[in-house]
Design a protein around this motif. Sequence first.
Motif, short mmCIF file in Angstrom:
data_model
loop_
_atom_site.label_atom_id
_atom_site.label_comp_id
_atom_site.label_asym_id
_atom_site.label_seq_id
_atom_site.Cartn_x
_atom_site.Cartn_y
_atom_site.Cartn_z
N THR A 85 32.32 30.14 59.60
CA THR A 85 33.79 30.04 59.56
C THR A 85 34.24 29.25 58.34
O THR A 85 35.18 29.64 57.65
CB THR A 85 34.31 29.39 60.86
N ARG A 88 33.80 31.41 55.27
CA ARG A 88 34.85 32.42 55.21
C ARG A 88 36.18 31.81 54.78
O ARG A 88 36.90 32.39 53.95
CB ARG A 88 35.00 33.09 56.58
N LEU A 89 36.50 30.64 55.31
CA LEU A 89 37.75 29.97 54.93
C LEU A 89 37.76 29.59 53.45
O LEU A 89 38.79 29.71 52.78
CB LEU A 89 37.98 28.74 55.80
N GLU A 90 36.62 29.15 52.94
CA GLU A 90 36.54 28.83 51.51
C GLU A 90 36.74 30.07 50.67
O GLU A 90 37.43 30.03 49.65
CB GLU A 90 35.19 28.18 51.19
N GLU A 92 38.43 32.75 51.56
CA GLU A 92 39.85 33.12 51.69
C GLU A 92 40.72 32.21 50.83
O GLU A 92 41.68 32.67 50.21
CB GLU A 92 40.29 33.05 53.14
N GLN A 93 40.39 30.93 50.80
CA GLN A 93 41.16 29.99 49.97
C GLN A 93 41.02 30.37 48.50
O GLN A 93 42.01 30.39 47.76
CB GLN A 93 40.67 28.56 50.19
#
Length: 133
Positions: A85, A88-90, A92-93
Amino acid sequence: MSSVATWPGRAETWLDERGKGAWIAAMVLGFILFWPVGLALLFYMIWSRRMFNGRCTSRHDRFHNARHAWRSTGNSAFDTYKAETLRRLEEEQQAFEEFLQRLREAKDKAEFDQFMDDRARRARETPEAPAGA
């Protein structure tokens, strides 16, 4: 003597750790107390690009440091989920920051094209003065 020579560096590091808001607060406080100090901080922030960088590096560093500082919960499935997670967030950022950069560039290009079109239109509309007059 060395503490006097290093206090600006320590102050800069302290403000960097707290982010752009701390720099702005220091600048406003400088203007309130003695306006040349606030002006000097403003010029320094512009010169060092602290004012206009795309993201706050201290926030970015804190996020990455916090990610690596988290300890295992003992539940390998949850630890794997958490790591995936965060990855994935990195991503997306990063994708969002790239999108914002492209958006800024497109806006700048559109504004420049509009300026050039207006300039060309004014040049066509302005009658030229006669050469023999």
